[in-house]
Design an enzyme around this catalytic site. Structure first.
Site, PDB file in Angstrom:
ATOM      1  N   LYS A 196       0.838  -1.198   0.000  1.00  0.00           N
ATOM      2  CA  LYS A 196       0.000   0.000   0.000  1.00  0.00           C
ATOM      3  C   LYS A 196       0.870   1.244   0.000  1.00  0.00           C
ATOM      4  O   LYS A 196       1.762   1.377   0.846  1.00  0.00           O
ATOM      5  CB  LYS A 196      -0.821   0.008   1.295  1.00  0.00           C
ATOM      6  CG  LYS A 196      -2.283  -0.314   1.150  1.00  0.00           C
ATOM      7  CD  LYS A 196      -2.885  -0.303   2.529  1.00  0.00           C
ATOM      8  CE  LYS A 196      -4.356  -0.088   2.510  1.00  0.00           C
ATOM      9  NZ  LYS A 196      -4.892  -0.018   3.876  1.00  0.00           N
TER      10      LYS A 196
HETATM   11  C1  E4P Z   1      -8.404   0.497   3.958  1.00  0.00           C
HETATM   12  O1  E4P Z   1      -7.503   0.011   3.358  1.00  0.00           O
HETATM   13  C2  E4P Z   1      -8.238   1.244   5.220  1.00  0.00           C
HETATM   14  O2  E4P Z   1      -7.404   0.464   6.036  1.00  0.00           O
HETATM   15  C3  E4P Z   1      -9.527   1.443   5.975  1.00  0.00           C
HETATM   16  O3  E4P Z   1     -10.628   1.013   5.252  1.00  0.00           O
HETATM   17  C4  E4P Z   1      -9.690   2.781   6.613  1.00  0.00           C
HETATM   18  O4  E4P Z   1     -10.920   2.818   7.293  1.00  0.00           O
HETATM   19  P1  E4P Z   1     -11.305   3.942   8.366  1.00  0.00           P
HETATM   20  O5  E4P Z   1     -11.575   5.195   7.634  1.00  0.00           O
HETATM   21  O6  E4P Z   1     -12.521   3.399   9.043  1.00  0.00           O
HETATM   22  O7  E4P Z   1     -10.116   4.061   9.291  1.00  0.00           O
END
Ligand code: E4P
Length: 216
Positions: A83
């Site tokens: 990522k």
């Molecule tokens: C996705 O890859 C992220 O880890 C995640 O969905 C972020 O979610 P949040 O906005 O609830 O922290």
């Protein structure tokens, strides 16, 4: 639409895999912090539980650092997806990692233009954060719809991974739009199974079954 779990909890991932419905995992520094353990160790365990893609997030701000972290992550297991954030440096890293055969998930995406740049950089996944857009009074799902249209126009193969999912309505809307994946917290996954009429129906059938004469 595939369902991934948005968690770093090995216990939740085990339960998800046992359900036969979860095909991948997304993690981030916040989710790892909640588990209170070393990131690499946690990733190794997660990758031993699930065969599908496991996203691991870099924390460097420059492309060289992201590429270095990404290469190290990719050595943990074959199913790691790296990522990187939606920044100029992130897109440079995305292009370099992709060229080396490492799959990249471009994260922290909040507009269709950002998603266009991610696709042009060769991203394997793009992660629009719907919940965080809703939090600031925007309609997160509108961005997913726009990305779907833009990618369709140019036949981009980058998969749309709907992230920051907070409730079952987000999952339904993502499926209606035709997103490739929704990554969901375990609590939302559990909610998807629930309906009061299902519970009431099971209760009534069991009550009636007790009244059926049985052969001794
Ligand atoms: C996705 O890859 C992220 O880890 C995640 O969905 C972020 O979610 P949040 O906005 O609830 O922290």
């Amino acid at each position: 639409m595939e369902l991934f779990l948005d968690t770093a909890s090995a216990q939740e991932i085990k339960k998800g895999v046992e359900s036969g419905l979860i095909t991948g995992v997304t993690t981030n520094p916040t989710l790892i912090m909640k588990e209170g353990r070393d990131y690499n160790e946690a990733l190794k365990e997660i990758c031993s539980i699930i065969k599908g893609p496991v996203s691991a997030e870099t924390v460097s701000l420059d492309a060289d650092g992201m590429v270095k972290e990404g290469i190290a992550f990719s050595k943990i297991a074959k199913n790691i997806v790296v990522k990187v954030p939606m920044t100029v440096e992130g897109m440079k890293a995305c292009q370099r990692l992709t060229k080396q055969g490492i799959k990249v998930n471009v994260t922290l995406v909040f507009s269709a233009n950002q998603a266009l740049l991610a696709a042009k950089s060769g991203a394997y996944f793009v992660s629009p954060f719907v919940g965080r857009l809703d939090d600031i009074g925007k309609i997160g799902m509108d961005v997913v719809r726009e990305i779907k249209q833009v990618y369709g126009n140019y036949k981009f193969t980058t998969k749309i991974l709907v992230a920051s999912v907070r409730n079952p309505i987000h999952v339904l809307d993502a499926a209606k739009i035709g997103a490739d994946i929704a990554t969901v917290p375990y609590s939302v996954f559990e909610q998807l199974f629930k309906h009061t009429l299902t519970d009431a129906g099971i209760k009534k059938f069991l009550e009636d079954w007790e009244k059926v004469p049985k052969r001794k």
